[in-house]
Design an enzyme around this catalytic site. Sequence first.
Site, PDB file in Angstrom:
ATOM      1  N   ASN A 189      38.791  52.422  37.658  1.00 16.18           N
ATOM      2  CA  ASN A 189      39.558  51.240  38.050  1.00 16.18           C
ATOM      3  C   ASN A 189      40.108  51.432  39.458  1.00 16.18           C
ATOM      4  O   ASN A 189      40.428  52.549  39.859  1.00 16.18           O
ATOM      5  CB  ASN A 189      40.730  51.046  37.071  1.00 16.18           C
ATOM      6  CG  ASN A 189      41.572  49.815  37.406  1.00 16.18           C
ATOM      7  OD1 ASN A 189      41.025  48.745  37.682  1.00 16.18           O
ATOM      8  ND2 ASN A 189      42.889  49.957  37.394  1.00 16.18           N
TER       9      ASN A 189
ATOM     10  N   MET B 113      40.613  41.450  35.356  1.00 20.19           N
ATOM     11  CA  MET B 113      41.984  41.116  34.990  1.00 20.19           C
ATOM     12  C   MET B 113      42.228  41.020  33.474  1.00 20.19           C
ATOM     13  O   MET B 113      43.260  40.526  33.050  1.00 20.19           O
ATOM     14  CB  MET B 113      42.390  39.799  35.674  1.00 20.19           C
ATOM     15  CG  MET B 113      42.399  39.902  37.186  1.00 20.19           C
ATOM     16  SD  MET B 113      43.486  41.229  37.795  1.00 20.19           S
ATOM     17  CE  MET B 113      43.182  41.165  39.557  1.00 20.19           C
TER      18      MET B 113
ATOM     19  N   HIS C 270      43.345  50.298  41.638  1.00 16.92           N
ATOM     20  CA  HIS C 270      44.675  49.692  41.519  1.00 16.92           C
ATOM     21  C   HIS C 270      45.303  49.598  42.913  1.00 16.92           C
ATOM     22  O   HIS C 270      45.285  50.592  43.657  1.00 16.92           O
ATOM     23  CB  HIS C 270      45.562  50.522  40.574  1.00 16.92           C
ATOM     24  CG  HIS C 270      46.897  49.891  40.384  1.00 16.92           C
ATOM     25  ND1 HIS C 270      47.083  48.787  39.576  1.00 16.92           N
ATOM     26  CD2 HIS C 270      48.102  50.165  40.928  1.00 16.92           C
ATOM     27  CE1 HIS C 270      48.349  48.422  39.624  1.00 16.92           C
ATOM     28  NE2 HIS C 270      48.994  49.239  40.445  1.00 16.92           N
TER      29      HIS C 270
ATOM     30  N   GLY D 250      35.973  39.254  44.285  1.00 10.46           N
ATOM     31  CA  GLY D 250      34.936  40.278  44.325  1.00 10.46           C
ATOM     32  C   GLY D 250      34.787  41.002  45.655  1.00 10.46           C
ATOM     33  O   GLY D 250      33.697  41.487  45.969  1.00 10.46           O
ATOM     34  N   THR D 251      35.879  41.143  46.417  1.00 12.89           N
ATOM     35  CA  THR D 251      35.725  41.888  47.675  1.00 12.89           C
ATOM     36  C   THR D 251      35.473  43.370  47.409  1.00 12.89           C
ATOM     37  O   THR D 251      34.791  44.029  48.202  1.00 12.89           O
ATOM     38  CB  THR D 251      36.952  41.721  48.607  1.00 12.89           C
ATOM     39  OG1 THR D 251      38.104  42.281  47.980  1.00 12.89           O
ATOM     40  CG2 THR D 251      37.193  40.267  48.957  1.00 12.89           C
ATOM     41  N   ASN D 252      36.002  43.898  46.326  1.00 16.93           N
ATOM     42  CA  ASN D 252      35.701  45.303  45.990  1.00 16.93           C
ATOM     43  C   ASN D 252      34.259  45.457  45.536  1.00 16.93           C
ATOM     44  O   ASN D 252      33.616  46.471  45.834  1.00 16.93           O
ATOM     45  CB  ASN D 252      36.679  45.828  44.933  1.00 16.93           C
ATOM     46  CG  ASN D 252      37.987  46.262  45.554  1.00 16.93           C
ATOM     47  OD1 ASN D 252      38.051  47.296  46.207  1.00 16.93           O
ATOM     48  ND2 ASN D 252      39.023  45.443  45.393  1.00 16.93           N
TER      49      ASN D 252
ATOM     50  N   ILE E 116      42.709  43.170  29.952  1.00 15.98           N
ATOM     51  CA  ILE E 116      43.003  44.531  29.467  1.00 15.98           C
ATOM     52  C   ILE E 116      41.843  44.998  28.573  1.00 15.98           C
ATOM     53  O   ILE E 116      41.298  44.209  27.787  1.00 15.98           O
ATOM     54  CB  ILE E 116      44.329  44.511  28.657  1.00 15.98           C
ATOM     55  CG1 ILE E 116      45.499  44.192  29.592  1.00 15.98           C
ATOM     56  CG2 ILE E 116      44.545  45.806  27.880  1.00 15.98           C
ATOM     57  CD1 ILE E 116      46.040  45.353  30.394  1.00 15.98           C
ATOM     58  N   LEU E 117      41.466  46.267  28.706  1.00 23.91           N
ATOM     59  CA  LEU E 117      40.388  46.801  27.861  1.00 23.91           C
ATOM     60  C   LEU E 117      40.962  47.311  26.537  1.00 23.91           C
ATOM     61  O   LEU E 117      42.074  47.821  26.487  1.00 23.91           O
ATOM     62  CB  LEU E 117      39.672  47.949  28.567  1.00 23.91           C
ATOM     63  CG  LEU E 117      38.944  47.630  29.864  1.00 23.91           C
ATOM     64  CD1 LEU E 117      38.174  48.853  30.334  1.00 23.91           C
ATOM     65  CD2 LEU E 117      38.008  46.448  29.712  1.00 23.91           C
TER      66      LEU E 117
HETATM   67  C1  GAR Z   1      42.230  43.998  44.173  1.00 19.95           C
HETATM   68  O1  GAR Z   1      43.300  44.105  45.073  1.00 19.95           O
HETATM   69  C2  GAR Z   1      42.365  45.005  43.056  1.00 19.95           C
HETATM   70  O2  GAR Z   1      42.908  46.218  43.477  1.00 19.95           O
HETATM   71  C3  GAR Z   1      43.312  44.287  42.142  1.00 19.95           C
HETATM   72  O3  GAR Z   1      42.883  42.942  42.166  1.00 19.95           O
HETATM   73  C4  GAR Z   1      42.272  42.660  43.435  1.00 19.95           C
HETATM   74  C5  GAR Z   1      40.901  42.067  43.191  1.00 19.95           C
HETATM   75  O4  GAR Z   1      40.303  41.651  44.395  1.00 19.95           O
HETATM   76  N1  GAR Z   1      43.282  44.857  40.805  1.00 19.95           N
HETATM   77  C6  GAR Z   1      44.354  44.959  40.032  1.00 19.95           C
HETATM   78  O5  GAR Z   1      45.452  44.532  40.346  1.00 19.95           O
HETATM   79  C7  GAR Z   1      44.112  45.658  38.698  1.00 19.95           C
HETATM   80  N2  GAR Z   1      45.371  46.032  38.099  1.00 19.95           N
HETATM   81  P1  GAR Z   1      38.731  41.478  44.528  1.00 19.95           P
HETATM   82  O6  GAR Z   1      38.251  40.563  43.391  1.00 19.95           O
HETATM   83  O7  GAR Z   1      38.571  40.792  45.863  1.00 19.95           O
HETATM   84  O8  GAR Z   1      38.082  42.820  44.498  1.00 19.95           O
END
Ligand code: GAR
Length: 208
Positions: free
Chosen positions: A108, A91, A110, A12-14, A93-94
């Site tokens: 999203n 993670m 990516h 969940g850093t994003n 797919i929708l």
């Molecule tokens: C992030 O790097 C995001 O871009 C990627 O998963 C990570 C989640 O990190 N998403 C994908 O690869 C989607 N195809 P987070 O939980 O720390 O945000």
Amino acid sequence: MKNIVVLVSGGGTNLQALIDAQKRGELTGGKITCVISSNPNAYALTRAADNNIETAVIRRKDFAAFEDYDKALTALLQSKQADVVVLAGFMTILGKEVIRAFENRIINIHPALIPSFCGEGYYGLRVHEEALKKGVKVTGATAHFVNEICDGGPIIMQKAVEVQNGDTPEILQKRVMEQAEWKILPRSVALFCEDKIKVSGNKTEILE
Ligand code: GAR
């Protein structure tokens, strides 16, 4: 004020970048009202709880048929009155139903410059492993709307990040997050909430 619902699966850093942007007053047109996880043990849920944000969990494996999962996720998002749905490291797919119900309202992030290193199977660390295998000198991140083509929806923002000598997938992932993802995801959500993204076909225009 738009209701922002964030879907997560892991660290969940994003999500944290979105919460921090909200605290800095950068999400003026919206508010993070709910965080939904595909994984009950995701640390992202703790980040939400620490910030008094409502949480919910929905697991793919609790539904025998994918269509039932798709319907349940759509109903859950509708019950939370989501105006915009953000996939922040989600993670699963929708399905068609949720994508149609929230057309051009699902954003999203990516971890590569689409159309490189994207599509089915390209998620998380795997994206950076493939970028290093190919030997690209520049990678980055893309914020885009979700349509029925995996990683194929209209691009909102992209930011390039340099690959450096000695990079491992983990080091590159961290640099891409810090320099690109944590910046363009909150910015894209803010622009959406201010009605500043015009979508025409498969392209977007930012109305600044
Ligand atoms: C992030 O790097 C995001 O871009 C990627 O998963 C990570 C989640 O990190 N998403 C994908 O690869 C989607 N195809 P987070 O939980 O720390 O945000």
